[in-house]
Design a protein around this motif. Structure first.
Motif, PDB file in Angstrom:
ATOM      1  N   GLY A   1      -4.971  10.942   0.379  1.00 41.13           N
ATOM      2  CA  GLY A   1      -3.863   9.772   0.253  1.00 41.13           C
ATOM      3  C   GLY A   1      -3.229   9.430   1.778  1.00 41.13           C
ATOM      4  O   GLY A   1      -2.877   8.338   1.753  1.00 41.13           O
TER       5      GLY A   1
ATOM      6  N   LYS B   1       0.018   3.526  -2.611  1.00 35.22           N
ATOM      7  CA  LYS B   1      -1.524   5.131  -3.077  1.00 35.22           C
ATOM      8  C   LYS B   1      -0.594   5.854  -2.099  1.00 35.22           C
ATOM      9  O   LYS B   1      -1.213   6.835  -3.297  1.00 35.22           O
ATOM     10  CB  LYS B   1      -1.995   4.266  -1.316  1.00 35.22           C
ATOM     11  CG  LYS B   1      -2.987   2.682  -1.652  1.00 35.22           C
ATOM     12  CD  LYS B   1      -3.647   3.045  -0.122  1.00 35.22           C
ATOM     13  CE  LYS B   1      -5.063   1.274  -0.657  1.00 35.22           C
ATOM     14  NZ  LYS B   1      -4.257   0.664   0.239  1.00 35.22           N
TER      15      LYS B   1
ATOM     16  N   THR C   1      -0.178   6.244  -7.053  1.00 33.37           N
ATOM     17  CA  THR C   1      -1.890   7.176  -6.451  1.00 33.37           C
ATOM     18  C   THR C   1      -1.891   8.179  -6.417  1.00 33.37           C
ATOM     19  O   THR C   1      -2.584   9.350  -6.372  1.00 33.37           O
ATOM     20  CB  THR C   1      -2.702   5.988  -6.534  1.00 33.37           C
ATOM     21  OG1 THR C   1      -2.676   5.318  -6.550  1.00 33.37           O
ATOM     22  CG2 THR C   1      -4.012   6.742  -6.570  1.00 33.37           C
ATOM     23  N   THR C   2      -0.957   8.555  -5.724  1.00 29.12           N
ATOM     24  CA  THR C   2      -1.813  10.607  -4.300  1.00 29.12           C
ATOM     25  C   THR C   2      -0.676  11.077  -5.440  1.00 29.12           C
ATOM     26  O   THR C   2      -1.200  12.149  -5.250  1.00 29.12           O
ATOM     27  CB  THR C   2      -1.212   9.885  -3.037  1.00 29.12           C
ATOM     28  OG1 THR C   2      -2.172   8.837  -2.532  1.00 29.12           O
ATOM     29  CG2 THR C   2      -1.249  11.473  -2.523  1.00 29.12           C
TER      30      THR C   2
ATOM     31  N   GLY D   1      -4.523   1.234  -8.228  1.00 28.48           N
ATOM     32  CA  GLY D   1      -4.135   2.345  -7.482  1.00 28.48           C
ATOM     33  C   GLY D   1      -3.868   2.221  -5.791  1.00 28.48           C
ATOM     34  O   GLY D   1      -3.385   3.136  -5.233  1.00 28.48           O
ATOM     35  N   HIS D   2      -4.088   0.963  -5.081  1.00 27.20           N
ATOM     36  CA  HIS D   2      -4.117   0.216  -3.699  1.00 27.20           C
ATOM     37  C   HIS D   2      -2.609  -0.652  -3.480  1.00 27.20           C
ATOM     38  O   HIS D   2      -2.205  -0.048  -2.833  1.00 27.20           O
ATOM     39  CB  HIS D   2      -5.176  -0.264  -3.621  1.00 27.20           C
ATOM     40  CG  HIS D   2      -5.408  -1.868  -4.625  1.00 27.20           C
ATOM     41  ND1 HIS D   2      -5.289  -1.978  -5.507  1.00 27.20           N
ATOM     42  CD2 HIS D   2      -5.310  -3.016  -3.810  1.00 27.20           C
ATOM     43  CE1 HIS D   2      -5.440  -3.176  -5.842  1.00 27.20           C
ATOM     44  NE2 HIS D   2      -5.155  -4.344  -4.174  1.00 27.20           N
TER      45      HIS D   2
ATOM     46  N   HIS E   1     -10.417   8.604   2.090  1.00 23.93           N
ATOM     47  CA  HIS E   1     -11.240   6.946   2.416  1.00 23.93           C
ATOM     48  C   HIS E   1     -12.339   7.466   3.531  1.00 23.93           C
ATOM     49  O   HIS E   1     -12.759   6.335   4.852  1.00 23.93           O
ATOM     50  CB  HIS E   1     -10.245   6.033   3.895  1.00 23.93           C
ATOM     51  CG  HIS E   1      -8.715   5.779   3.297  1.00 23.93           C
ATOM     52  ND1 HIS E   1      -8.877   4.987   1.712  1.00 23.93           N
ATOM     53  CD2 HIS E   1      -7.649   6.420   3.130  1.00 23.93           C
ATOM     54  CE1 HIS E   1      -7.468   4.470   1.768  1.00 23.93           C
ATOM     55  NE2 HIS E   1      -6.151   5.640   2.356  1.00 23.93           N
TER      56      HIS E   1
ATOM     57  N   PHE F   1      -9.506   3.065  -3.477  1.00 20.60           N
ATOM     58  CA  PHE F   1      -8.230   3.305  -4.058  1.00 20.60           C
ATOM     59  C   PHE F   1      -8.040   2.622  -5.379  1.00 20.60           C
ATOM     60  O   PHE F   1      -7.229   3.096  -6.982  1.00 20.60           O
ATOM     61  CB  PHE F   1      -6.605   3.384  -3.186  1.00 20.60           C
ATOM     62  CG  PHE F   1      -6.742   4.595  -2.702  1.00 20.60           C
ATOM     63  CD1 PHE F   1      -5.206   5.640  -3.489  1.00 20.60           C
ATOM     64  CD2 PHE F   1      -7.238   5.186  -1.904  1.00 20.60           C
ATOM     65  CE1 PHE F   1      -4.908   6.560  -2.678  1.00 20.60           C
ATOM     66  CE2 PHE F   1      -7.266   6.330  -1.310  1.00 20.60           C
ATOM     67  CZ  PHE F   1      -5.533   7.281  -1.317  1.00 20.60           C
TER      68      PHE F   1
ATOM     69  N   SER G   1       0.375  -1.270  -0.463  1.00 18.68           N
ATOM     70  CA  SER G   1       0.308  -0.066  -0.057  1.00 18.68           C
ATOM     71  C   SER G   1       1.063   1.142  -0.023  1.00 18.68           C
ATOM     72  O   SER G   1      -0.100   2.288   0.102  1.00 18.68           O
ATOM     73  CB  SER G   1      -1.033   0.054   0.893  1.00 18.68           C
ATOM     74  OG  SER G   1      -2.100  -0.965   1.342  1.00 18.68           O
TER      75      SER G   1
ATOM     76  N   LEU H   1      -9.721  10.178  -2.109  1.00 20.86           N
ATOM     77  CA  LEU H   1      -8.374  10.584  -0.898  1.00 20.86           C
ATOM     78  C   LEU H   1      -8.371  10.289   0.153  1.00 20.86           C
ATOM     79  O   LEU H   1      -7.271   9.681   0.931  1.00 20.86           O
ATOM     80  CB  LEU H   1      -8.215  11.357  -1.478  1.00 20.86           C
ATOM     81  CG  LEU H   1      -7.726  11.034  -3.497  1.00 20.86           C
ATOM     82  CD1 LEU H   1      -7.469  12.860  -3.657  1.00 20.86           C
ATOM     83  CD2 LEU H   1      -6.243  10.652  -3.330  1.00 20.86           C
TER      84      LEU H   1
END
Length: 360
Positions: free
Chosen positions: A289, A64, A68-69, A238-239, A110, A154, A61, A108
């Motif tokens: 994120g 993430k 992704t972030t 994405g995760h 959660h 994500f 993760s 983003l």
């Protein structure tokens, strides 16, 4: 290095007590690394050679925040994505009165209402099956009423980031048709010459720390993403999905420190600072994120209240205390040979406290 002897002893004890077979750490400042050291071997096999600081780990993760972030930050900077636009605008299957107000920001932080996890890999393959399945999954709580750490949100962010580049002219040095891994390769070129990639080539297998013996796949995973949903999505999502060395994660941390400080390596400083700010979701420590410092978390008790970081299921973590110009990378393969091993939980906060004590 003598300065970090107490921190090194904790990691050595982790190896000796079988909290993890292998670990590599890097501690540094924006100007460069202060300490990097490898511990243990790839597995508990006594004939396995010791790892080095070039060993590659499944970052889980950490994907993430590193991928992704960061890509979301750049999409905001390039004007192809807005934090407060509805998810429904990007994903047509995201329908229903309880979902219509959910935004990119909520994914983003959660706080979208989505469950933490569902084993879609058992009967779904690829985006064409995952996307409608996640979009139609019942929400577990009212959006923004709380935060529940969610891989599913994500995964959707990864789909959205691919779509926004396809829908927009080529801006920000990205190919409009770029997949998530291709987008990330562009960003990674800004901060690391060390490996940090999705789906590492088979030629790297001898450098990669194994993770779990996976009964579902019938093999021990080496260079193959540990997360089953990511595996069913082709190894890049994405995760999860990134693999890298402690040095490559350290390179990302220095790029983040530079960006926060006004040298815009990963994006605009104003955007980076917005992404670091803790959300106003009740009871949540989450930023966009990133997670933020709590004295009960993996980062221990000595980081500044403004510090940001993240962990990974395979036994990885990154924390950045930007006020003190310090970052701490800890990569392990604690899930080798089984995810049931949770010995890292007590070691990780003690390690971060020892590092910060060494730095005074």
């Amino acid at each position: 290095m003598e300065t970090f002897a107490a921190a090194a002893t904790l990691i050595e004890q982790g190896v000796n007590s079988h909290a993890f077979p292998a670990a590599c750490v890097e501690v540094g400042r924006g100007s460069g690394p202060l300490w990097r050291q490898a511990f243990g071997a790839r597995t508990y096999d006594p004939y396995d050679p010791a790892i080095t600081d070039r060993t590659i780990f499944d970052l889980a993760s950490l994907t993430k925040v590193i991928a992704t972030t960061t890509l979301a930050m750049r999409a905001v900077d390039d004007g192809v994505l807005a934090l407060d636009e509805p998810v429904q605008r990007r994903l047509p299957d995201w329908r229903g009165a309880d979902r219509e107000r959910v935004t990119i920001r909520d994914l983003l932080t959660h706080s979208s209402g989505l469950p933490a996890y569902l084993p879609f890999f058992r009967d779904h393959t690829g985006r064409v099956e995952f996307e409608p399945a996640i979009c139609q999954t019942p929400l577990e709580y009212a959006p923004r009423s709380q935060a529940l750490y969610s891989d599913l949100g994500f995964i959707l962010l990864g789909f959205i980031l691919e779509d926004v580049r396809k829908a927009a002219p080529a801006v920000g040095r990205f190919d409009p048709a770029a997949t998530l891994p291709a987008q990330f390769r562009t960003v990674a070129s800004f901060f690391s010459e060390q490996p940090v990639v999705f789906n590492p080539p088979r030629a790297w297998r001898e450098r990669i720390a194994p993770t779990e013996h996976d009964a579902w796949r019938g093999r021990t995973l080496v260079g193959e993403v540990h997360d089953e949903n990511c595996w069913a999505l082709g190894g890049a999502a994405g995760h999860a999905g990134l693999f890298g060395t402690a040095a490559s994660v350290g390179g990302f941390a220095r790029a983040m420190l530079a960006t926060i400080g006004g040298i815009e390596v990963l994006g605009r400083t104003t955007t980076a600072r917005e992404f670091m700010r803790r959300s106003d979701v009740p009871g949540s420590s989450r930023a966009l994120g990133w997670d933020t410092m709590l004295p009960t978390s993996s980062c221990g008790t000595r980081l500044a209240e403004s510090a940001i970081g993240h962990t990974g299921f395979t036994g990885t973590s990154l924390w950045i205390d930007w006020e003190r110009d310090v970052y701490i990378v800890l990569l392990t393969n604690r899930v080798c040979p089984s995810r049931e091993n949770i010995g890292i939980r007590s070691i990780r906060p003690a390690f971060h406290d020892a590092v910060m004590a060494a730095l005074g």
